[in-house]
Design a protein around this motif. Structure first.
Motif, PDB file in Angstrom:
ATOM      1  N   THR A 364      23.469  -2.293   1.774  1.00  0.00           N
ATOM      2  CA  THR A 364      24.363  -1.166   1.496  1.00  0.00           C
ATOM      3  C   THR A 364      25.105  -0.787   2.767  1.00  0.00           C
ATOM      4  OG1 THR A 364      22.877  -0.311  -0.223  1.00  0.00           O
ATOM      5  CG2 THR A 364      24.494   1.217   0.677  1.00  0.00           C
ATOM      6  N   LEU A 365      26.433  -0.677   2.670  1.00  0.00           N
ATOM      7  CA  LEU A 365      27.293  -0.291   3.780  1.00  0.00           C
ATOM      8  C   LEU A 365      28.066   0.949   3.363  1.00  0.00           C
ATOM      9  CD1 LEU A 365      28.696  -3.854   4.550  1.00  0.00           C
ATOM     10  CD2 LEU A 365      26.704  -2.762   5.589  1.00  0.00           C
ATOM     11  N   GLU A 366      27.914   2.035   4.123  1.00  0.00           N
ATOM     12  CA  GLU A 366      28.539   3.305   3.736  1.00  0.00           C
ATOM     13  C   GLU A 366      29.207   3.947   4.934  1.00  0.00           C
ATOM     14  OE1 GLU A 366      27.191   7.549   1.660  1.00  0.00           O
ATOM     15  OE2 GLU A 366      25.896   5.782   1.527  1.00  0.00           O
ATOM     16  N   ASN A 367      30.495   4.301   4.770  1.00  0.00           N
ATOM     17  CA  ASN A 367      31.268   4.957   5.823  1.00  0.00           C
ATOM     18  C   ASN A 367      31.282   4.129   7.111  1.00  0.00           C
ATOM     19  OD1 ASN A 367      30.047   7.552   4.132  1.00  0.00           O
ATOM     20  ND2 ASN A 367      32.157   7.837   4.813  1.00  0.00           N
ATOM     21  N   ILE A 368      31.492   2.861   6.963  1.00  0.00           N
ATOM     22  CA  ILE A 368      31.627   1.977   8.124  1.00  0.00           C
ATOM     23  C   ILE A 368      33.091   1.994   8.571  1.00  0.00           C
ATOM     24  CG2 ILE A 368      31.198  -0.332   9.025  1.00  0.00           C
ATOM     25  CD1 ILE A 368      28.706   1.176   7.989  1.00  0.00           C
ATOM     26  N   PRO A 369      33.388   2.217   9.865  1.00  0.00           N
ATOM     27  CA  PRO A 369      34.781   2.420  10.301  1.00  0.00           C
ATOM     28  C   PRO A 369      35.598   1.136  10.243  1.00  0.00           C
ATOM     29  CG  PRO A 369      33.306   2.352  12.189  1.00  0.00           C
ATOM     30  CD  PRO A 369      32.430   2.370  10.974  1.00  0.00           C
ATOM     31  N   ALA A 370      36.905   1.304  10.335  1.00  0.00           N
ATOM     32  CA  ALA A 370      37.832   0.167  10.283  1.00  0.00           C
ATOM     33  C   ALA A 370      37.651  -0.762  11.473  1.00  0.00           C
ATOM     34  CB  ALA A 370      39.269   0.682  10.223  1.00  0.00           C
ATOM     35  N   SER A 371      37.086  -0.262  12.575  1.00  0.00           N
ATOM     36  CA  SER A 371      36.905  -1.094  13.772  1.00  0.00           C
ATOM     37  C   SER A 371      35.822  -2.151  13.597  1.00  0.00           C
ATOM     38  CB  SER A 371      36.557  -0.201  14.971  1.00  0.00           C
ATOM     39  OG  SER A 371      35.392   0.570  14.708  1.00  0.00           O
ATOM     40  N   THR A 372      35.002  -2.045  12.574  1.00  0.00           N
ATOM     41  CA  THR A 372      33.907  -3.000  12.363  1.00  0.00           C
ATOM     42  C   THR A 372      34.419  -4.256  11.664  1.00  0.00           C
ATOM     43  OG1 THR A 372      32.227  -1.257  12.216  1.00  0.00           O
ATOM     44  CG2 THR A 372      31.686  -3.369  11.216  1.00  0.00           C
ATOM     45  N   ASP A 373      34.046  -5.397  12.206  1.00  0.00           N
ATOM     46  CA  ASP A 373      34.312  -6.677  11.549  1.00  0.00           C
ATOM     47  C   ASP A 373      33.039  -7.058  10.791  1.00  0.00           C
ATOM     48  OD1 ASP A 373      34.908  -9.198  10.696  1.00  0.00           O
ATOM     49  OD2 ASP A 373      35.505  -9.978  12.659  1.00  0.00           O
ATOM     50  N   LEU A 374      33.041  -6.841   9.497  1.00  0.00           N
ATOM     51  CA  LEU A 374      31.831  -7.063   8.700  1.00  0.00           C
ATOM     52  C   LEU A 374      31.408  -8.522   8.651  1.00  0.00           C
ATOM     53  CD1 LEU A 374      32.371  -4.620   5.682  1.00  0.00           C
ATOM     54  CD2 LEU A 374      30.805  -4.371   7.612  1.00  0.00           C
ATOM     55  N   ARG A 375      32.287  -9.431   9.045  1.00  0.00           N
ATOM     56  CA  ARG A 375      31.902 -10.835   9.029  1.00  0.00           C
ATOM     57  C   ARG A 375      30.747 -11.102   9.995  1.00  0.00           C
ATOM     58  NH1 ARG A 375      37.744 -13.390  10.064  1.00  0.00           N
ATOM     59  NH2 ARG A 375      37.674 -11.658  11.562  1.00  0.00           N
ATOM     60  N   GLY A 376      30.655 -10.324  11.069  1.00  0.00           N
ATOM     61  CA  GLY A 376      29.566 -10.502  12.023  1.00  0.00           C
ATOM     62  C   GLY A 376      28.207 -10.207  11.436  1.00  0.00           C
ATOM     63  N   LEU A 377      28.165  -9.367  10.396  1.00  0.00           N
ATOM     64  CA  LEU A 377      26.919  -9.068   9.695  1.00  0.00           C
ATOM     65  C   LEU A 377      26.746  -9.969   8.474  1.00  0.00           C
ATOM     66  CD1 LEU A 377      24.439  -7.154   9.194  1.00  0.00           C
ATOM     67  CD2 LEU A 377      25.998  -5.728   7.850  1.00  0.00           C
ATOM     68  N   LEU A 378      27.789 -10.062   7.659  1.00  0.00           N
ATOM     69  CA  LEU A 378      27.678 -10.793   6.397  1.00  0.00           C
ATOM     70  C   LEU A 378      27.481 -12.288   6.605  1.00  0.00           C
ATOM     71  CD1 LEU A 378      30.445  -8.992   4.290  1.00  0.00           C
ATOM     72  CD2 LEU A 378      27.974  -8.603   4.266  1.00  0.00           C
ATOM     73  N   ASN A 379      27.951 -12.823   7.719  1.00  0.00           N
ATOM     74  CA  ASN A 379      27.783 -14.244   7.991  1.00  0.00           C
ATOM     75  C   ASN A 379      26.315 -14.620   8.144  1.00  0.00           C
ATOM     76  OD1 ASN A 379      29.106 -16.755   8.311  1.00  0.00           O
ATOM     77  ND2 ASN A 379      28.791 -16.661  10.525  1.00  0.00           N
ATOM     78  N   SER A 380      25.462 -13.631   8.431  1.00  0.00           N
ATOM     79  CA  SER A 380      24.028 -13.890   8.618  1.00  0.00           C
ATOM     80  C   SER A 380      23.182 -13.354   7.472  1.00  0.00           C
ATOM     81  CB  SER A 380      23.552 -13.241   9.934  1.00  0.00           C
ATOM     82  OG  SER A 380      24.271 -13.721  11.036  1.00  0.00           O
ATOM     83  N   TRP A 381      23.832 -12.823   6.454  1.00  0.00           N
ATOM     84  CA  TRP A 381      23.092 -12.182   5.355  1.00  0.00           C
ATOM     85  C   TRP A 381      22.731 -13.198   4.284  1.00  0.00           C
ATOM     86  CZ3 TRP A 381      25.407  -9.686   0.558  1.00  0.00           C
ATOM     87  CH2 TRP A 381      24.410  -9.060  -0.196  1.00  0.00           C
ATOM     88  N   ASP A 382      21.483 -13.153   3.859  1.00  0.00           N
ATOM     89  CA  ASP A 382      21.002 -14.065   2.827  1.00  0.00           C
ATOM     90  C   ASP A 382      20.489 -13.243   1.646  1.00  0.00           C
ATOM     91  OD1 ASP A 382      20.370 -16.864   2.064  1.00  0.00           O
ATOM     92  OD2 ASP A 382      18.305 -16.144   2.056  1.00  0.00           O
TER      93      ASP A 382
END
Length: 493
Positions: A364-382
């Protein structure tokens, strides 16, 4: 005709018993219903109002009417298995309430309802006086409280200033034997800020010359501490890690600002490594980190709003809320992101180190700012279910990245999007087309090797307008719901 303040003790007692029963509700656990004797009111019922700040709580509201009412109430032990102190006022009058419950299990809740920020404390001396006053009241309470700790099932202390809090070792050392302690919360409204002259050392927090061993506190389900209290606890038992490694419940740590100077050295009694060492020693089952910030030498002074979360609450997930990116990065280097559910709220999330995986099914991702590149997290998510709420960083470029390669989040089966306005339906439709089977596919499998197909889509928000053709297309490919935010969730258009 006697006034209500002068009613006979027997009549008042009957009235109070009626109010007591109106304030209780039946416990809905079958084991308790079957195993508890029929006449055991405490065993079969619990307090209906769980908000200890309520001004109408029985018997505390009635105890304020007059001394006569207080005297009558004090003679009934079952009324006082939950004692509450608002330390905005002098607690002296009600300190005896801790012994009125006799040998019954006891819940203690103390807080300070003073406004924050307090306009009366604009000058430094007024703030020092407020700190000293609260500290003296908490200390007076703890002197009377200590003999009763051994029968406590819950202790919740919410101070205005962290310097007022007692060390948690007071509640967890073997001479107290708190074998039934389920909840221990020691928190404050104002975050510890080491350079501030108000963050004076609380004498009660100084480590004693000799420490008895901690109890094996298997009953403890929730341990919620200010980070300064938590780190003081770890430092107190440094070298005795086995004494504090028995906790397997929920650990919540909150409200601290780490400062470091231009040379990279931390300016204050604790460092980020000290903090992470304490977590490693404790080895909890669930972790929540809230309002933990790192301030560099040239950074603007961070501020922490008063906490918006209230007791009681649970932590069914690994949760990070308003935690600085440098601290998250250090956490990722030390610990695996491994749980059934992982949540990030109000965090600028750094990339997960290469080679590390995020092992959770629900993310769950909530109120994550525009400066975050979610690929850095999702690329490692299983994992399989992704929920995104109020995240401007969830945009077309991220949807394109998810659609480009099945190896990106390969097990994604369910996508829930709420109030994210940075993406277009065109990009979302492309993702669904590439990550789902064709409607006329002969295979019914939801998975090909290591790749899963999206089968559920939920979109909620005010800016999503679909034509009948678009809605029909989505529903032909996945189980899809589109709602507007003012409607109840999960009601199809």
């Amino acid at each position: 005709m006697p006034m209500i303040h002068d009613l006979p003790m027997e009549l008042l007692s009957r009235i109070f018993f009626f109010l007591y029963m109106k304030s209780r509700k039946e416990v809905r656990m079958m084991r308790i219903i079957l195993d508890t004797p029929e006449d055991d009111i405490l065993g079969k019922t619990e307090w209906a109002d769980k908000d200890p700040r309520s001004l109408a709580l029985f018997p505390h509201a009635q105890a304020k009417v007059c001394q006569h009412w207080l005297n009558v109430l004090s003679t009934h032990a079952i009324f006082w298995d939950r004692v509450i102190f608002d330390l905005r006022e002098d607690p002296t009058r009600m300190l005896d309430s801790l012994r009125w419950s006799k040998d019954l299990p006891l819940e203690i809740f103390a807080f300070n309802s003073s406004p924050f920020p307090n306009p009366q404390h604009d000058n430094f001396q007024a703030q020092r006086d407020a700190v000293a006053l609260e500290l003296s009241r908490f200390q007076a309470l703890m002197v009377v409280c200590t003999p009763h700790i051994k029968r406590c099932t819950s202790v919740v202390l919410e101070a205005m200033y962290p310097t007022s809090l007692s060390p948690c070792s007071l509640f967890l050392q073997s001479h107290c034997k708190p074998s039934d302690l389920c909840t221990l919360m020691l928190t404050s409204v104002r975050a510890a800020n080491p350079p501030s002259p108000l963050a004076a050392v609380n004498p009660s927090s100084d480590p004693p010359s000799s420490l008895p061993p901690l109890v094996q506190y298997q009953s403890l389900k929730l341990l919620c501490l200010d980070a300064s209290v938590f780190m003081s606890f770890g430092r107190m038992f440094k070298g005795r890690e086995n004494d504090i490694a028995s906790h397997r419940g929920c650990l919540m740590v909150s409200r601290y600002i780490f400062h470091y100077d231009k040379n990279g050295a931390f300016d204050g009694p604790f460092t980020v490594d000290d903090f992470l060492d304490c977590i490693e020693k404790m080895g909890p089952e669930y972790i929540t980190l809230r309002d933990l910030l790192v301030q560099g030498p040239h950074d603007e002074q961070p501020t922490l709003e008063p906490p918006a979360y209230f007791y009681p609450f649970s932590t069914p997930a690994l949760l990070f809320e308003n935690v600085s990116a440098p601290l998250l990065s250090a956490y990722f280097d030390r610990f695996p992101l491994e749980d059934e559910s992982v949540k990030f709220k109000f965090c600028d999330i750094p990339a997960v180190p290469k080679g590390c995986m995020v092992w959770c099914y629900f993310l769950t991702l909530e109120n994550i700012p525009a400066s975050t590149d979610l690929r850095g997290l999702l690329n490692s998510w299983d994992g399989g279910e992704l929920t995104v709420k109020n995240c401007p960083c969830f945009d077309d470029s991220l949807l394109s990245w998810l659609a480009r390669d099945p190896g990106h989040v390969p097990r994604l089966r369910s996508l829930e999007i709420e109030n994210c306005n940075s993406f277009t339906m065109k990009r979302l439709r492309k993702l669904i087309r590439l990550r789902t089977r064709e409607p006329d596919s002969s295979s019914t499998s939801e998975e090909d090797g290591d790749f899963a197909y999206i089968n559920t889509l939920f979109v909620c928000g005010d800016n999503y307008s679909l034509t009948a053709e678009e809605l029909s297309w989505f529903k032909s490919h996945v189980d899809a719901w589109f709602t507007t935010s003012q409607h109840f969730l999960y009601i199809p258009l």
